[in-house]
Design a protein around this motif. Sequence first.
Motif, mmCIF file in Angstrom:
data_model
loop_
_atom_site.group_PDB
_atom_site.id
_atom_site.type_symbol
_atom_site.label_atom_id
_atom_site.label_comp_id
_atom_site.label_asym_id
_atom_site.label_seq_id
_atom_site.Cartn_x
_atom_site.Cartn_y
_atom_site.Cartn_z
ATOM 1 N N ALA A 16 11.565 -2.474 -4.731
ATOM 2 C CA ALA A 16 12.113 -1.484 -3.901
ATOM 3 C C ALA A 16 11.447 -0.154 -4.014
ATOM 4 O O ALA A 16 11.462 0.500 -5.147
ATOM 5 C CB ALA A 16 13.484 -1.641 -4.129
ATOM 6 N N GLY A 17 10.677 0.196 -3.190
ATOM 7 C CA GLY A 17 9.935 1.545 -3.245
ATOM 8 C C GLY A 17 9.559 2.336 -2.361
ATOM 9 O O GLY A 17 9.348 1.462 -1.023
ATOM 10 N N ASP A 18 9.298 3.447 -2.128
ATOM 11 C CA ASP A 18 8.914 4.441 -1.114
ATOM 12 C C ASP A 18 7.430 5.097 -1.252
ATOM 13 O O ASP A 18 7.217 5.704 -2.143
ATOM 14 C CB ASP A 18 9.909 5.445 -0.773
ATOM 15 C CG ASP A 18 9.733 6.168 0.453
ATOM 16 O OD1 ASP A 18 8.395 6.085 1.188
ATOM 17 O OD2 ASP A 18 10.589 7.120 0.896
ATOM 18 N N LEU A 19 6.509 4.514 -0.426
ATOM 19 C CA LEU A 19 5.302 4.920 -0.378
ATOM 20 C C LEU A 19 5.046 6.325 -0.221
ATOM 21 O O LEU A 19 4.015 6.914 -0.947
ATOM 22 C CB LEU A 19 4.219 4.266 0.661
ATOM 23 C CG LEU A 19 4.150 2.612 0.433
ATOM 24 C CD1 LEU A 19 3.301 2.012 1.674
ATOM 25 C CD2 LEU A 19 3.391 2.425 -0.657
ATOM 26 N N PHE A 20 6.154 7.039 0.343
ATOM 27 C CA PHE A 20 5.949 8.668 0.604
ATOM 28 C C PHE A 20 6.475 9.199 -0.582
ATOM 29 O O PHE A 20 6.523 10.377 -0.696
ATOM 30 C CB PHE A 20 6.765 9.033 1.841
ATOM 31 C CG PHE A 20 6.373 8.011 3.031
ATOM 32 C CD1 PHE A 20 4.781 7.584 3.072
ATOM 33 C CD2 PHE A 20 7.072 7.908 4.120
ATOM 34 C CE1 PHE A 20 4.318 6.949 4.217
ATOM 35 C CE2 PHE A 20 6.582 7.122 5.151
ATOM 36 C CZ PHE A 20 5.193 6.714 5.290
ATOM 37 N N ASN A 21 7.024 8.494 -1.604
ATOM 38 C CA ASN A 21 7.604 9.190 -2.828
ATOM 39 C C ASN A 21 6.671 8.937 -4.068
ATOM 40 O O ASN A 21 6.242 7.761 -4.326
ATOM 41 C CB ASN A 21 9.073 8.602 -2.929
ATOM 42 C CG ASN A 21 9.940 9.434 -4.101
ATOM 43 O OD1 ASN A 21 9.349 10.000 -5.125
ATOM 44 N ND2 ASN A 21 11.161 9.327 -3.941
ATOM 45 N N LYS A 22 6.335 10.081 -4.720
ATOM 46 C CA LYS A 22 5.474 9.659 -6.090
ATOM 47 C C LYS A 22 6.153 9.380 -6.975
ATOM 48 O O LYS A 22 5.336 8.718 -7.982
ATOM 49 C CB LYS A 22 4.923 11.108 -6.282
ATOM 50 C CG LYS A 22 6.081 12.073 -6.807
ATOM 51 C CD LYS A 22 5.445 13.509 -7.331
ATOM 52 C CE LYS A 22 6.226 14.499 -7.928
ATOM 53 N NZ LYS A 22 5.824 15.589 -8.526
ATOM 54 N N ARG A 31 -1.519 10.477 7.391
ATOM 55 C CA ARG A 31 -1.823 11.100 5.863
ATOM 56 C C ARG A 31 -1.066 10.676 5.018
ATOM 57 O O ARG A 31 -1.422 10.252 4.089
ATOM 58 C CB ARG A 31 -2.030 12.479 5.912
ATOM 59 C CG ARG A 31 -3.481 13.204 6.820
ATOM 60 C CD ARG A 31 -3.662 14.523 6.189
ATOM 61 N NE ARG A 31 -4.727 15.043 7.192
ATOM 62 C CZ ARG A 31 -5.947 14.884 6.505
ATOM 63 N NH1 ARG A 31 -6.172 14.222 5.406
ATOM 64 N NH2 ARG A 31 -7.283 15.032 7.070
ATOM 65 N N ALA A 32 0.339 10.740 5.277
ATOM 66 C CA ALA A 32 1.199 10.260 4.578
ATOM 67 C C ALA A 32 1.362 8.765 4.152
ATOM 68 O O ALA A 32 1.298 8.252 3.080
ATOM 69 C CB ALA A 32 2.845 10.775 4.920
ATOM 70 N N ALA A 33 0.945 7.907 5.195
ATOM 71 C CA ALA A 33 1.309 6.728 5.191
ATOM 72 C C ALA A 33 -0.212 5.952 4.617
ATOM 73 O O ALA A 33 -0.264 5.064 3.715
ATOM 74 C CB ALA A 33 1.250 5.792 6.520
ATOM 75 N N TYR A 34 -1.283 6.459 4.914
ATOM 76 C CA TYR A 34 -2.515 5.943 4.565
ATOM 77 C C TYR A 34 -3.274 6.648 3.205
ATOM 78 O O TYR A 34 -3.923 5.856 2.668
ATOM 79 C CB TYR A 34 -3.449 5.549 5.588
ATOM 80 C CG TYR A 34 -2.878 5.081 6.944
ATOM 81 C CD1 TYR A 34 -2.555 3.623 6.659
ATOM 82 C CD2 TYR A 34 -2.489 5.652 8.012
ATOM 83 C CE1 TYR A 34 -1.959 2.912 7.785
ATOM 84 C CE2 TYR A 34 -1.875 4.898 9.159
ATOM 85 C CZ TYR A 34 -1.523 3.385 8.886
ATOM 86 O OH TYR A 34 -0.879 2.752 9.808
ATOM 87 N N ILE A 35 -3.021 7.659 3.227
ATOM 88 C CA ILE A 35 -3.764 8.534 1.867
ATOM 89 C C ILE A 35 -3.084 8.644 0.935
ATOM 90 O O ILE A 35 -3.051 8.130 -0.275
ATOM 91 C CB ILE A 35 -4.467 10.017 2.728
ATOM 92 C CG1 ILE A 35 -5.551 9.632 3.536
ATOM 93 C CG2 ILE A 35 -5.015 10.499 1.203
ATOM 94 C CD1 ILE A 35 -6.116 10.935 4.027
ATOM 95 N N GLN A 36 -1.804 9.544 1.264
ATOM 96 C CA GLN A 36 -0.816 9.879 0.050
ATOM 97 C C GLN A 36 -0.142 8.717 -0.295
ATOM 98 O O GLN A 36 0.069 8.437 -1.766
ATOM 99 C CB GLN A 36 0.173 10.632 0.480
ATOM 100 C CG GLN A 36 -0.294 12.094 0.953
ATOM 101 C CD GLN A 36 0.408 13.004 1.936
ATOM 102 O OE1 GLN A 36 1.739 12.643 1.813
ATOM 103 N NE2 GLN A 36 -0.068 13.995 2.342
ATOM 104 N N GLY A 37 0.043 7.617 0.669
ATOM 105 C CA GLY A 37 0.880 6.244 -0.033
ATOM 106 C C GLY A 37 -0.253 5.381 -0.983
ATOM 107 O O GLY A 37 0.329 5.026 -1.941
ATOM 108 N N LEU A 38 -1.331 5.608 -0.602
ATOM 109 C CA LEU A 38 -2.389 4.619 -1.391
ATOM 110 C C LEU A 38 -2.646 5.339 -2.700
ATOM 111 O O LEU A 38 -2.611 4.558 -3.641
ATOM 112 C CB LEU A 38 -3.606 4.523 -0.541
ATOM 113 C CG LEU A 38 -4.815 3.978 -1.319
ATOM 114 C CD1 LEU A 38 -4.522 2.633 -1.906
ATOM 115 C CD2 LEU A 38 -6.210 4.171 -0.469
ATOM 116 N N GLN A 39 -2.801 6.764 -2.491
ATOM 117 C CA GLN A 39 -2.651 7.494 -4.011
ATOM 118 C C GLN A 39 -1.710 7.273 -4.841
ATOM 119 O O GLN A 39 -1.691 7.184 -6.085
ATOM 120 C CB GLN A 39 -2.943 9.069 -3.544
ATOM 121 C CG GLN A 39 -4.297 9.212 -2.837
ATOM 122 C CD GLN A 39 -4.470 10.780 -2.503
ATOM 123 O OE1 GLN A 39 -3.151 11.270 -2.013
ATOM 124 N NE2 GLN A 39 -5.425 11.310 -2.428
#
Length: 284
Positions: free
Chosen positions: A47-53, A82-90
């Motif tokens: 359970a997690g949010d890709l947009f949350n670090k 950017r949020a979904a594909y770059i920041q989320g992956l990071q």
Amino acid sequence: MSAPSVLIAGCGDVGSRLATQLLNSGWEVHGLRRDVSRLPQGVIGVAGDLFNKDCPATWPIGAVDYLVYCAAATDHDEAGYRAAYIQGLQHVLEWLGDYGQVPNRLLFVSSSSVYGQQEGEWVDENSPTVAAGYSGRVMLEAEQVARDSGIPASIVRLTGIYGPGREFLLTQVRRGYRVAIDPPLYANRIHVDDAVGLLAFLLEADWRGVALDDVYIGVDDAPASLAEVVGWLREYLGVTEWAEDASVRRAGSKRCSNARAKALGWVPKYPSFREGYAAILEGR
């Protein structure tokens, strides 16, 4: 040899279908999404949010043999991409690092939008990537994040996915959708079962020790003009009326090749739109 494990980050429609196929092949599957109650039975929920670090509390502790990143943007603007594909992956890569996990391979699910060709050219993995819009440009940046991750990475550029629940074109045709005929507008598509099948095929090939390339295009055998597809669907559905709107020509026109994936041994279940749409309309 123990069963391989995979973490599917962004385990929505495509990810859940992939999870089910891998479970049936004996894989241990972890699925990361906000609402893990929607994961297929047998998937270990993260359970997690890709947009949350912040790293999810249920992050897997043991080895993660493979990472599949197949997020979908919730906001369809540049910031959302950017949020979904770059920041989320990071974020996912950081969480792996926090636990000292180094998967054997990362599959990053990208898009054929990275190709900006507009004159019906044939496109393969070696073709220039000059994206025409922000979506393609962001995808190229995200692909580079995957390549720079320190994990062997393969980019899978999927074309237009259709299938059960993805029937927008069918709805348009039933309403008398008009499209430009000349010059032809070439479109590329892949049935969702084949998109999932290609991802599973690549994972299983890597697990067997097969050397993978860094990029694959996911597309059926027969890119076709939109007018040809619409004409076939109109006849199949028995649609005789045309909408009053003028013919529509969308931006972009290219024909993508799946030769690299097929050379590896992958064969699509639905080689063209005809077999794929017939299966949908017949409830198969």
